[in-house]
Design a protein around this motif. Structure first.
Motif, mmCIF file in Angstrom:
data_model
loop_
_atom_site.group_PDB
_atom_site.id
_atom_site.type_symbol
_atom_site.label_atom_id
_atom_site.label_comp_id
_atom_site.label_asym_id
_atom_site.label_seq_id
_atom_site.Cartn_x
_atom_site.Cartn_y
_atom_site.Cartn_z
ATOM 1 N N VAL A 30 -3.110 2.752 -9.954
ATOM 2 C CA VAL A 30 -3.248 2.711 -8.484
ATOM 3 C C VAL A 30 -4.488 2.766 -8.040
ATOM 4 C CG1 VAL A 30 -3.494 5.062 -8.462
ATOM 5 C CG2 VAL A 30 -2.761 3.701 -6.229
ATOM 6 N N VAL A 31 -4.990 1.373 -7.649
ATOM 7 C CA VAL A 31 -6.482 1.486 -6.487
ATOM 8 C C VAL A 31 -6.630 2.027 -6.400
ATOM 9 C CG1 VAL A 31 -7.638 -0.151 -5.983
ATOM 10 C CG2 VAL A 31 -6.008 -0.701 -7.137
ATOM 11 N N THR A 32 -8.216 3.531 -6.405
ATOM 12 C CA THR A 32 -8.097 4.268 -5.296
ATOM 13 C C THR A 32 -9.293 4.209 -4.571
ATOM 14 O OG1 THR A 32 -9.737 5.251 -7.201
ATOM 15 C CG2 THR A 32 -7.423 5.961 -6.827
ATOM 16 N N GLU A 33 -10.226 4.317 -3.363
ATOM 17 C CA GLU A 33 -11.472 4.053 -2.633
ATOM 18 C C GLU A 33 -13.083 3.506 -3.782
ATOM 19 O OE1 GLU A 33 -12.291 3.783 0.483
ATOM 20 O OE2 GLU A 33 -10.087 3.808 0.823
ATOM 21 N N ASP A 34 -12.624 4.603 -5.277
ATOM 22 C CA ASP A 34 -13.996 4.665 -6.199
ATOM 23 C C ASP A 34 -13.005 4.177 -7.461
ATOM 24 O OD1 ASP A 34 -12.597 6.767 -6.429
ATOM 25 O OD2 ASP A 34 -14.222 8.073 -6.198
ATOM 26 N N GLY A 35 -12.421 3.301 -7.929
ATOM 27 C CA GLY A 35 -11.552 3.535 -8.782
ATOM 28 C C GLY A 35 -10.279 2.809 -9.158
ATOM 29 N N VAL A 89 0.815 -1.170 0.164
ATOM 30 C CA VAL A 89 0.028 -0.479 -0.019
ATOM 31 C C VAL A 89 0.476 1.602 0.385
ATOM 32 C CG1 VAL A 89 -1.960 1.417 1.412
ATOM 33 C CG2 VAL A 89 -1.709 -1.292 1.157
ATOM 34 N N LYS A 90 0.907 1.944 -1.030
ATOM 35 C CA LYS A 90 1.628 3.032 -1.387
ATOM 36 C C LYS A 90 1.025 4.761 -0.490
ATOM 37 C CE LYS A 90 3.514 0.226 -4.246
ATOM 38 N NZ LYS A 90 3.652 -1.100 -3.715
ATOM 39 N N VAL A 150 -0.594 -0.111 -5.960
ATOM 40 C CA VAL A 150 -0.484 -0.252 -6.853
ATOM 41 C C VAL A 150 0.184 -1.479 -7.828
ATOM 42 C CG1 VAL A 150 1.896 0.653 -9.137
ATOM 43 C CG2 VAL A 150 0.858 2.510 -6.780
ATOM 44 N N VAL A 151 -0.614 -1.857 -9.565
ATOM 45 C CA VAL A 151 -0.685 -2.796 -10.074
ATOM 46 C C VAL A 151 -0.314 -3.039 -11.434
ATOM 47 C CG1 VAL A 151 -2.307 -4.654 -8.223
ATOM 48 C CG2 VAL A 151 -3.182 -2.803 -10.231
ATOM 49 N N THR A 152 -0.269 -4.176 -12.133
ATOM 50 C CA THR A 152 0.137 -3.305 -13.599
ATOM 51 C C THR A 152 -1.480 -4.518 -13.994
ATOM 52 O OG1 THR A 152 1.149 -5.797 -14.006
ATOM 53 C CG2 THR A 152 2.084 -3.816 -13.481
ATOM 54 N N VAL A 153 -1.957 -3.756 -15.575
ATOM 55 C CA VAL A 153 -2.729 -4.678 -15.897
ATOM 56 C C VAL A 153 -2.522 -4.961 -17.117
ATOM 57 C CG1 VAL A 153 -5.798 -4.308 -16.635
ATOM 58 C CG2 VAL A 153 -5.098 -3.179 -14.806
ATOM 59 N N THR A 167 -2.478 -11.273 -14.883
ATOM 60 C CA THR A 167 -3.162 -10.259 -15.470
ATOM 61 C C THR A 167 -2.332 -9.125 -14.604
ATOM 62 O OG1 THR A 167 -5.345 -10.947 -16.253
ATOM 63 C CG2 THR A 167 -5.400 -8.436 -15.941
ATOM 64 N N GLY A 168 -1.822 -9.039 -13.356
ATOM 65 C CA GLY A 168 -0.234 -8.302 -13.032
ATOM 66 C C GLY A 168 0.034 -8.387 -11.370
ATOM 67 N N HIS A 169 0.924 -7.731 -11.532
ATOM 68 C CA HIS A 169 0.621 -7.668 -9.975
ATOM 69 C C HIS A 169 1.639 -5.794 -9.344
ATOM 70 C CE1 HIS A 169 4.747 -6.708 -12.433
ATOM 71 N NE2 HIS A 169 4.715 -7.283 -13.429
ATOM 72 N N GLY A 170 1.901 -6.191 -8.120
ATOM 73 C CA GLY A 170 2.274 -5.197 -7.911
ATOM 74 C C GLY A 170 3.772 -4.598 -7.942
#
Length: 406
Positions: free
Chosen positions: A385-390, A162-163, A363-366, A338-341
């Motif tokens: 980067v994943v956010t609270e709403d997206g 978690v960044k 933070v992940v790759t897609v 599909t992805g990694h941190g």
């Protein structure tokens, strides 16, 4: 999302611009880990190539082992964080370490022994010490022989996943530089011309090695180093997921570029695009459409933001690729997750194959892909980067199989 024109070359990022300040490390996660485990201290030993040590200490040298010791307030005083570094690195250690104390030690003393001596001062030779799984065996022996009980902890891995905002600033900056490298490669491909079974650029045959050198020069101009991670394949070598060799580039075949440089604070970028010069719209076009649809399906899942199960992102991408008639889990088809941190390691937690929910700040790759060692390979990858709403794409870069001048 980042401004696309900036990432793709239309809006100049100043190569001379200063980098964000070096991220700090909040050791609150270690205090919580000690409390949860009823432990007294945390110890790790490693060199500048150990990414856990880089995260814990923000110290970028030397290439021989040094020690980090965190003693919790359960020992009778305030929690303290100490870096034990060789004396030759005193100025650098004091400049970079965000903790409480830097101790300069005799370079000939084993790092595990230095950690043991510091623990003895605080704990008197008795207590429970948490260590990461990667702690060197000799360091663990020094501590155990001194009477300390060792327990393994995943606290550092969990914290790194978690960044913070300062970490995200570094990742955005590195990813923008990565996009500049991609723009250079795409422009060269757009400028190249077909001559029989090879592509020519500026008077000579274009190879993966020649293209790689051009990318790496651009990365250096924007303050990042390629770290040996500029992967470029052409045709069948695109199915080699980590190809860094030399291969000629022919008209009509896929050219896969996976660029993953490292910035001065230790954080990586990661961006992949696939191009075809003078394609005939055959296998590579069908694969590209499938991969692009798979990435969009993954983004649709990430639209839910924090709380979405990481594995559903992978499953939706894989299902989309299967819907286009490609295999999943074997070649020819989609052969990886599909992805990694991404952070101070190029591959770190979380994995998009894991069942755990994604958290804001991860933070992940897609990066779905389709590969056939007799045909070529197609992959599209972005860093988010994943956010609270997206989610937020850290540096947008256009997609498209036909290269354009950027």
């Amino acid at each position: 999302m980042a401004d696309e024109s900036e990432a793709s070359g239309g809006g100049a990022q100043n190569p001379a611009a200063s980098w964000p300040e070096r991220p700090s490390t909040d050791y609150g996660f270690l205090e919580r880990a000690l409390g949860d485990a009823s432990a007294d201290a945390f110890v790790h030993v490693g060199d500048r190539f150990d990414d856990d040590m880089r995260y814990l200490t923000r110290f970028s040298g030397p290439d021989r082992d040094f020690a980090f010791v965190f003693v919790g307030d359960t020992a009778g005083g305030d929690a303290t964080s100490t870096l034990c570094a060789p004396a030759l690195f005193e100025a650098q250690a004091k400049r970079e370490f965000p903790g409480d104390e830097v101790r300069m030690e005799n370079v000939d003393d084993p790092a595990g022994e230095r950690a043991r001596a510091l623990l003895d001062e605080a704990l008197g030779g008795d207590g429970t010490v948490l260590v990461p799984q990667g702690v060197p065996h000799d360091a663990a022996l020094y501590l155990e022989r001194a009477g300390y009980e060792l327990r393994s902890t995943s606290a550092v891995d969990d914290a790194r996943a978690v960044k913070t905002e300062s970490e995200l600033d570094c990742l955005r900056r590195v990813q923008r530089a990565t996009a500049r490298g991609m723009a250079r490669a795409e422009t060269i491909l757009a400028e190249s011309t077909a001559d029989g079974d090879e592509l020519l650029w500026e008077g000579g045959p274009l190879s993966t090695e020649r293209l790689r050198r051009q990318v790496n020069v651009t990365l250096a101009a924007y303050g990042v180093r390629d770290a040996g991670n500029t992967v470029i394949g052409a045709g069948p070598s695109c199915a080699d997921l980590h190809f860094t060799g030399t291969d000629g580039i022919a008209p009509g075949e896929t050219v896969l570029l996976d660029i993953s440089p490292r910035g001065p604070h230790g954080y990586y970028g990661d961006l992949t695009r696939t191009f075809v010069v003078d394609g005939d719209g055959g296998w590579e076009r069908r694969a590209y459409v499938a991969v692009e649809a798979a990435q969009n399906a993954a983004f649709d899942e990430l639209d839910a933001g924090a709380g979405v199960a990481a594995s559903t992102v992978h499953e939706e991408a894989a299902a989309e690729i299967a819907a286009y008639g490609f295999s999943v889990g074997e070649e020819p088809g989609f052969t990886h997750g599909t992805g990694h941190g991404v952070g101070v390691s190029l591959h770190e937690a979380p994995s998009l194959r894991a069942d755990a929910p994604l958290e804001a700040g991860m933070v992940v790759t897609v990066e779905p892909g389709v590969y056939d060692s007799s045909q070529g390979g197609v992959r599209i990858e972005d860093l988010v980067v994943v956010t609270e709403d997206g989610y937020e794409v850290l540096a947008a870069y256009p997609t498209g199989i036909v290269p354009q001048e950027r």
